[in-house]
Design a protein around this motif. Structure first.
Motif, mmCIF file in Angstrom:
data_model
loop_
_atom_site.group_PDB
_atom_site.id
_atom_site.type_symbol
_atom_site.label_atom_id
_atom_site.label_comp_id
_atom_site.label_asym_id
_atom_site.label_seq_id
_atom_site.Cartn_x
_atom_site.Cartn_y
_atom_site.Cartn_z
ATOM 1 N N GLY A 48 51.091 152.890 98.695
ATOM 2 C CA GLY A 48 50.461 153.828 99.157
ATOM 3 C C GLY A 48 49.593 153.821 100.475
ATOM 4 O O GLY A 48 48.718 154.605 100.754
ATOM 5 N N TYR A 49 50.038 153.058 101.183
ATOM 6 C CA TYR A 49 49.301 152.517 102.561
ATOM 7 C C TYR A 49 49.150 153.920 103.463
ATOM 8 O O TYR A 49 48.127 154.060 104.062
ATOM 9 N N PHE A 50 50.141 154.840 103.601
ATOM 10 C CA PHE A 50 49.952 155.774 104.319
ATOM 11 C C PHE A 50 49.518 157.238 103.884
ATOM 12 O O PHE A 50 49.393 158.088 104.556
ATOM 13 N N ASN A 51 49.124 157.163 102.396
ATOM 14 C CA ASN A 51 48.323 158.185 101.723
ATOM 15 C C ASN A 51 47.121 158.040 101.865
ATOM 16 O O ASN A 51 46.307 156.913 101.943
ATOM 17 N N ALA A 52 46.079 158.803 101.464
ATOM 18 C CA ALA A 52 44.794 158.900 101.243
ATOM 19 C C ALA A 52 44.591 158.250 99.712
ATOM 20 O O ALA A 52 45.178 159.077 98.850
ATOM 21 N N SER A 53 43.670 157.394 99.298
ATOM 22 C CA SER A 53 43.167 157.252 98.015
ATOM 23 C C SER A 53 42.194 158.006 97.543
ATOM 24 O O SER A 53 41.793 158.943 98.410
ATOM 25 N N ALA A 54 41.624 158.273 96.490
ATOM 26 C CA ALA A 54 40.575 158.841 95.986
ATOM 27 C C ALA A 54 39.298 158.256 96.605
ATOM 28 O O ALA A 54 39.451 157.106 97.278
ATOM 29 N N ALA A 55 38.089 158.940 96.615
ATOM 30 C CA ALA A 55 36.920 158.323 96.998
ATOM 31 C C ALA A 55 36.475 157.188 96.050
ATOM 32 O O ALA A 55 36.790 157.052 94.946
ATOM 33 N N VAL A 57 36.965 153.827 95.841
ATOM 34 C CA VAL A 57 38.005 153.031 95.173
ATOM 35 C C VAL A 57 37.635 151.689 95.730
ATOM 36 O O VAL A 57 37.258 151.325 97.145
ATOM 37 N N ALA A 58 37.640 150.517 94.734
ATOM 38 C CA ALA A 58 37.134 149.301 95.094
ATOM 39 C C ALA A 58 38.306 148.439 95.399
ATOM 40 O O ALA A 58 39.279 148.548 94.430
ATOM 41 N N TYR A 79 46.198 146.484 103.643
ATOM 42 C CA TYR A 79 45.398 147.595 103.340
ATOM 43 C C TYR A 79 44.849 148.187 104.491
ATOM 44 O O TYR A 79 44.626 147.461 105.550
ATOM 45 N N CYS A 80 44.572 149.281 104.403
ATOM 46 C CA CYS A 80 43.750 149.955 105.648
ATOM 47 C C CYS A 80 42.495 150.844 105.100
ATOM 48 O O CYS A 80 42.979 151.595 103.971
ATOM 49 N N LEU A 81 41.484 150.964 105.598
ATOM 50 C CA LEU A 81 40.330 151.547 104.981
ATOM 51 C C LEU A 81 39.783 152.463 106.091
ATOM 52 O O LEU A 81 39.631 152.516 107.414
ATOM 53 N N THR A 82 39.644 154.067 105.537
ATOM 54 C CA THR A 82 39.120 155.115 106.380
ATOM 55 C C THR A 82 37.970 155.371 106.232
ATOM 56 O O THR A 82 37.151 155.472 107.442
ATOM 57 N N THR A 83 37.085 154.926 104.902
ATOM 58 C CA THR A 83 35.670 154.973 105.354
ATOM 59 C C THR A 83 35.134 154.003 104.220
ATOM 60 O O THR A 83 35.869 153.910 103.266
ATOM 61 N N LEU A 84 34.039 153.269 104.702
ATOM 62 C CA LEU A 84 33.313 152.232 103.847
ATOM 63 C C LEU A 84 32.018 152.964 103.328
ATOM 64 O O LEU A 84 31.459 153.693 103.815
ATOM 65 N N ASP A 85 32.037 152.892 101.966
ATOM 66 C CA ASP A 85 30.738 153.386 101.337
ATOM 67 C C ASP A 85 29.457 152.703 101.636
ATOM 68 O O ASP A 85 29.630 151.605 101.835
ATOM 69 N N SER A 86 28.362 153.360 101.195
ATOM 70 C CA SER A 86 27.082 152.755 101.597
ATOM 71 C C SER A 86 26.809 151.614 100.967
ATOM 72 O O SER A 86 27.202 151.374 99.529
ATOM 73 N N GLY A 152 35.413 152.031 99.171
ATOM 74 C CA GLY A 152 35.697 153.400 99.833
ATOM 75 C C GLY A 152 36.744 154.063 99.760
ATOM 76 O O GLY A 152 37.274 153.979 98.498
ATOM 77 N N THR A 153 37.379 154.825 101.052
ATOM 78 C CA THR A 153 38.532 155.503 100.600
ATOM 79 C C THR A 153 39.455 154.827 101.601
ATOM 80 O O THR A 153 39.384 154.413 102.759
ATOM 81 N N TRP A 154 40.623 154.467 101.124
ATOM 82 C CA TRP A 154 41.682 153.665 101.583
ATOM 83 C C TRP A 154 42.797 154.397 102.103
ATOM 84 O O TRP A 154 42.954 155.600 101.761
#
Length: 214
Positions: A48-55, A57-58, A79-86, A152-154
């Motif tokens: 799923g590397y090129f898709n977006a995960s749910a929010a 996700v650990a 893996y690749c990370l779109t956003t990192l949660d607070s 975050g979102t991956w």
């Protein structure tokens, strides 16, 4: 798309190939999914590397005793990370399973995602760096197994066009080969067997752009 969906839909396949017949839609849909997973394995990328995960996700990674942690698991899959949660760059430095010894995020000025300009290009981060600033509470990731938890979102916000095209062309090549009397076995993605010249070029470009980089 969900994280484990194929990188191309049947509608996108039909539009690219120009074939409007729908009798084989079920088979082609399954083949697009298989080719998506095979491509990831060939490039050493997580499913799923090129898709977006749910929010929220650990994912858990080993620490390395260095200031930069490349987002790879013990199988070497990236893996690749779109956003990192607070406060969700969480580190368990005593391995008690709590992940609360350090809780960091990108608002801490000593924490940054790499490549540093990825977000400006709508691309994800593939590593996290701890910079040695005077305010840093941590400057290296502990060299301990499974001590880093990142929530975050991956993945990618949208599948790169070259990846979509590559999966479509690979499926088309295989179907063309089978219709010409080739064996029913599905060759490895990076095998030249039943791979047309355009598909091979797309694969080499995808390998150059997104393949395993040490």
């Amino acid at each position: 798309m969900a994280i484990l969906d194929a990188y191309a839909t049947i509608a996108q396949y039909r539009a690219a190939i120009g074939d409007k017949a729908t009798a084989a839609d079920t088979a082609i849909t399954a083949e697009l999914l298989v080719m998506s997973r095979q491509l990831e394995r060939a490039l050493w990328l997580a499913p799923g590397y090129f898709n977006a995960s749910a929010a929220n996700v650990a994912r858990v990674f080993d620490g390395n005793g260095r200031d930069t942690l490349h987002l790879r698991d013990t199988d070497g899959m990236a893996y690749c990370l779109t956003t990192l949660d607070s406060d969700k760059l969480a580190i368990d430095s005593d391995l008690d399973g709590s992940y609360d010894d350090y809780t960091l995020d990108f608002s801490d000025n000593w924490v940054r995602g790499l490549p540093e300009n990825a977000a400006a290009h709508s691309e994800p981060f593939t590593a996290i760096q701890l910079r040695p600033t005077t305010t840093a509470t941590l400057t290296t990731f502990p060299a301990l197994p499974g001590c880093v938890q990142i929530t975050g979102t991956w993945g990618w916000a949208a599948v790169p066009q070259i990846i979509q095209d590559l999966v479509i062309h690979r499926v088309h090549d295989l179907r063309q080969g089978l219709s010409a009397g080739a064996t029913g076995a599905v060759a490895a993605f990076d095998s030249p067997e039943q791979m047309g010249s355009k598909t091979l070029w797309l694969f080499r470009e995808a390998e150059r752009l997104y393949g395993r980089q040490l």
